[in-house]
Structure formats: C-alpha cells, structure tokens
Design a protein around this motif. Sequence first.
Motif, mmCIF file in Angstrom:
data_model
loop_
_atom_site.group_PDB
_atom_site.id
_atom_site.type_symbol
_atom_site.label_atom_id
_atom_site.label_comp_id
_atom_site.label_asym_id
_atom_site.label_seq_id
_atom_site.Cartn_x
_atom_site.Cartn_y
_atom_site.Cartn_z
ATOM 1 N N PRO A 186 0.840 -1.201 0.000
ATOM 2 C CA PRO A 186 0.000 0.000 0.000
ATOM 3 C C PRO A 186 0.876 1.252 0.000
ATOM 4 N N SER A 221 0.745 5.877 -0.097
ATOM 5 C CA SER A 221 -0.072 7.038 0.245
ATOM 6 C C SER A 221 0.289 8.226 -0.626
ATOM 7 N N ASN A 274 -5.598 13.218 2.815
ATOM 8 C CA ASN A 274 -4.622 12.135 2.872
ATOM 9 C C ASN A 274 -5.272 10.921 2.211
ATOM 10 N N TYR A 332 -4.843 6.847 0.811
ATOM 11 C CA TYR A 332 -4.124 5.591 0.991
ATOM 12 C C TYR A 332 -4.634 4.631 -0.064
ATOM 13 N N ASP A 352 -4.700 8.125 9.803
ATOM 14 C CA ASP A 352 -3.549 7.882 8.934
ATOM 15 C C ASP A 352 -3.367 6.379 8.745
ATOM 16 N N TYR A 353 -2.300 6.007 8.071
ATOM 17 C CA TYR A 353 -2.075 4.605 7.720
ATOM 18 C C TYR A 353 -1.995 3.693 8.937
ATOM 19 N N VAL A 357 -8.215 2.065 8.608
ATOM 20 C CA VAL A 357 -7.572 2.343 7.322
ATOM 21 C C VAL A 357 -6.920 1.061 6.798
ATOM 22 N N LYS A 358 -6.183 0.375 7.642
ATOM 23 C CA LYS A 358 -5.522 -0.869 7.233
ATOM 24 C C LYS A 358 -6.543 -1.919 6.782
ATOM 25 N N LEU A 391 -7.883 -1.017 3.321
ATOM 26 C CA LEU A 391 -6.850 -1.281 2.313
ATOM 27 C C LEU A 391 -6.760 -2.772 2.005
ATOM 28 N N ASP A 428 -0.069 14.096 -6.679
ATOM 29 C CA ASP A 428 0.455 14.028 -5.318
ATOM 30 C C ASP A 428 1.155 15.348 -4.986
#
Length: 123
Positions: free
Chosen positions: A6, A8, A19, A21, A46-47, A52-53, A56, A100
């Motif tokens: 993964p 970002s 943000n 991902y 965030d990641y 989020v994980k 993903l 980006d």
Amino acid sequence: MNLAKPFSAVAFAGKTRVNMYFPSNLPKARKAIVLFYGLPRHYPLDYSNPAVKNFLSENFVVFCPEYEGTFGSAGKFSCAGSLHSAMGAINLAKKGWCKDAWSGKKIRWKVNEVVLAGASFGG
C-alpha cells in the motif's frame, strides 16, 4: 510508485488537505471510502489506524480529509468549512485522479462506488 505494498499520497481539494491511501492492488480497487474523524483537535486518520488498514486489505482506496482550519488545511475551522471539506474529499474520490502534492506524480484510480463513514464529529 511501488505497487507491491500500500502507498499514500496527499492532494488538496480547495483549502482541504486530503490524505489518501491506496491498496497494493490498485488496479482491482473498485470502491473508495471517505473516512471522517472526530473533533478537530484529534489528529486525522492515517495509515497506522486499524480501520484504514482494514479497508486497504479489502482493496478500498481510502480518503481522509483534514477539515478546513485544522492541521494541514488552510482556512478557519467552522461547521460550514467541515462540510465543504467533506464535499471536497467526496468529489476527489469520484474524480479518479490527483497529483500528489509531495512528489508531483499523477495517480489514477477507477472506483464504481464511494462509501462514507465517520465517528463522533465526523459521523
């Protein structure tokens, strides 16, 4: 970009920093989720966040906006600005590409569905 894991990126939707991902298998991602966090004093997702994980791992493209006037977004915080930030992130998810902010590289995705989720202030 290395698609073996993964990755970002950061893009701006107006004043709002978003943000993003991306799953390791980006070409198979057909759904996006925009995650809205709680009160602005809490740092945006965030990641490292388990949600989020999880998304993903299910091949979702994940968008986490920072409300206007907080953290990396310009402007002054307000409820109206937060709604504007939400709409900016949703429109970015639907758009299918961004540049980006850090690398300048163009990233493309194609999703058929955008899901919204949040908690506390973001829900």
